[in-house]
Write a protein that holds these residues in place. Sequence first.
Motif, mmCIF file in Angstrom:
data_model
loop_
_atom_site.group_PDB
_atom_site.id
_atom_site.type_symbol
_atom_site.label_atom_id
_atom_site.label_comp_id
_atom_site.label_asym_id
_atom_site.label_seq_id
_atom_site.Cartn_x
_atom_site.Cartn_y
_atom_site.Cartn_z
ATOM 1 N N VAL A 211 31.439 89.358 -30.797
ATOM 2 C CA VAL A 211 30.551 88.505 -31.179
ATOM 3 C C VAL A 211 30.160 88.773 -33.096
ATOM 4 O O VAL A 211 30.076 87.567 -33.498
ATOM 5 N N ILE A 212 30.073 89.891 -33.283
ATOM 6 C CA ILE A 212 29.988 90.366 -34.723
ATOM 7 C C ILE A 212 31.010 89.793 -35.351
ATOM 8 O O ILE A 212 30.915 89.174 -36.505
ATOM 9 N N ALA A 213 32.595 89.932 -34.951
ATOM 10 C CA ALA A 213 33.428 89.291 -35.888
ATOM 11 C C ALA A 213 33.342 87.847 -35.749
ATOM 12 O O ALA A 213 33.640 87.196 -36.718
ATOM 13 N N ALA A 214 33.029 87.130 -34.657
ATOM 14 C CA ALA A 214 32.641 85.496 -34.849
ATOM 15 C C ALA A 214 31.822 85.294 -35.656
ATOM 16 O O ALA A 214 31.791 84.038 -36.685
ATOM 17 N N GLU A 215 30.698 85.841 -35.677
ATOM 18 C CA GLU A 215 29.626 85.725 -36.821
ATOM 19 C C GLU A 215 30.058 85.959 -38.163
ATOM 20 O O GLU A 215 29.911 85.029 -39.041
ATOM 21 N N TRP A 216 30.852 86.789 -38.481
ATOM 22 C CA TRP A 216 31.274 87.045 -39.713
ATOM 23 C C TRP A 216 32.348 85.862 -40.118
ATOM 24 O O TRP A 216 32.647 85.688 -41.269
ATOM 25 N N LEU A 217 33.212 85.559 -39.213
ATOM 26 C CA LEU A 217 34.254 84.750 -39.477
ATOM 27 C C LEU A 217 33.731 83.335 -40.123
ATOM 28 O O LEU A 217 34.549 82.670 -41.016
ATOM 29 N N VAL A 218 32.686 82.662 -39.309
ATOM 30 C CA VAL A 218 32.391 81.522 -39.505
ATOM 31 C C VAL A 218 32.192 81.232 -40.972
ATOM 32 O O VAL A 218 31.488 82.007 -41.800
ATOM 33 N N GLY A 219 32.772 80.086 -41.543
ATOM 34 C CA GLY A 219 32.582 79.759 -43.008
ATOM 35 C C GLY A 219 33.805 80.506 -43.914
ATOM 36 O O GLY A 219 33.748 80.201 -45.085
ATOM 37 N N LYS A 220 34.680 81.352 -43.276
ATOM 38 C CA LYS A 220 35.565 82.026 -43.946
ATOM 39 C C LYS A 220 36.995 81.320 -43.696
ATOM 40 O O LYS A 220 37.296 80.818 -42.807
ATOM 41 N N THR A 221 38.087 81.515 -44.803
ATOM 42 C CA THR A 221 39.248 80.840 -44.595
ATOM 43 C C THR A 221 40.488 82.138 -44.814
ATOM 44 O O THR A 221 40.214 82.770 -45.811
ATOM 45 N N GLY A 222 41.297 82.226 -43.876
ATOM 46 C CA GLY A 222 42.114 83.270 -43.952
ATOM 47 C C GLY A 222 42.566 83.957 -42.860
ATOM 48 O O GLY A 222 41.998 83.790 -41.506
ATOM 49 N N VAL A 223 43.272 84.850 -42.590
ATOM 50 C CA VAL A 223 43.806 85.783 -41.667
ATOM 51 C C VAL A 223 43.073 87.209 -41.963
ATOM 52 O O VAL A 223 43.354 87.834 -43.040
#
Length: 233
Positions: A211-223
């Motif tokens: 869940v922390i990873a999902a929160e962090w990923l929103v709005g970002k582009t890339g791998v």
Amino acid sequence: MNIALLGYGKMGKAIEQIALKRGHTIVIKADIDSVYNIKDADVAIDFSIPSVAFSNISTCLNNGVPVVSGTTGWLQDYDKAVALCHEKKGGFISASNFSLGVNIFFELNKNLAKMMSTLKQYHVDLEEIHHTQKLDAPSGTAISLANGIIENHPDYDKWILDSKADNAVPIVAKRIENVPGTHTVRYESDIDFIEMKHHAHNREGFALGAVIAAEWLVGKTGVFTMNDVLNIG
């Protein structure tokens, strides 16, 4: 944040509870053959099975939905997922283990391998224990640990399951009822041994990390990796 859970088994249900506690909404709970509109979600978390993981990830990336995947056993298609993510300018994190503690353990493992690399009297062994429902062996976490050793210790260039061979990190995989996950890295000589172990008490740590990873990923582009999320390594 609206979350799609792709895979609604034990991990999916654990992720649901953590996400709800953190104020998010679960808009999709999908199992195999479920029909859903992924565009209803701000982010997807995939804890499905190896045979459908790449399809789930592709569906997300093709529809502009960032995706976090904790499914293991599908990595023969990982490079395709990376290429698709770059093509679609999406956001993607895949990890063999989302536990915050395990990701710290990964870094300790790499550093220990570097320190042991000149001490030829020590040989390494790796053991993983999981519940009997786990479909793949060795675990993705064990493979990540083995690769961390291989990258940092010149005596090893591959890993091998339930056997021993020259220049190979031996992995023993055990399946025992109701064990969420235990991983042990051991360096042994004729006079002593050094051992590092991570033992999960339950699935909550894996769910929280996802869940922390999902929160962090929103709005970002890339791998990205969990090292990016935790700013370590």
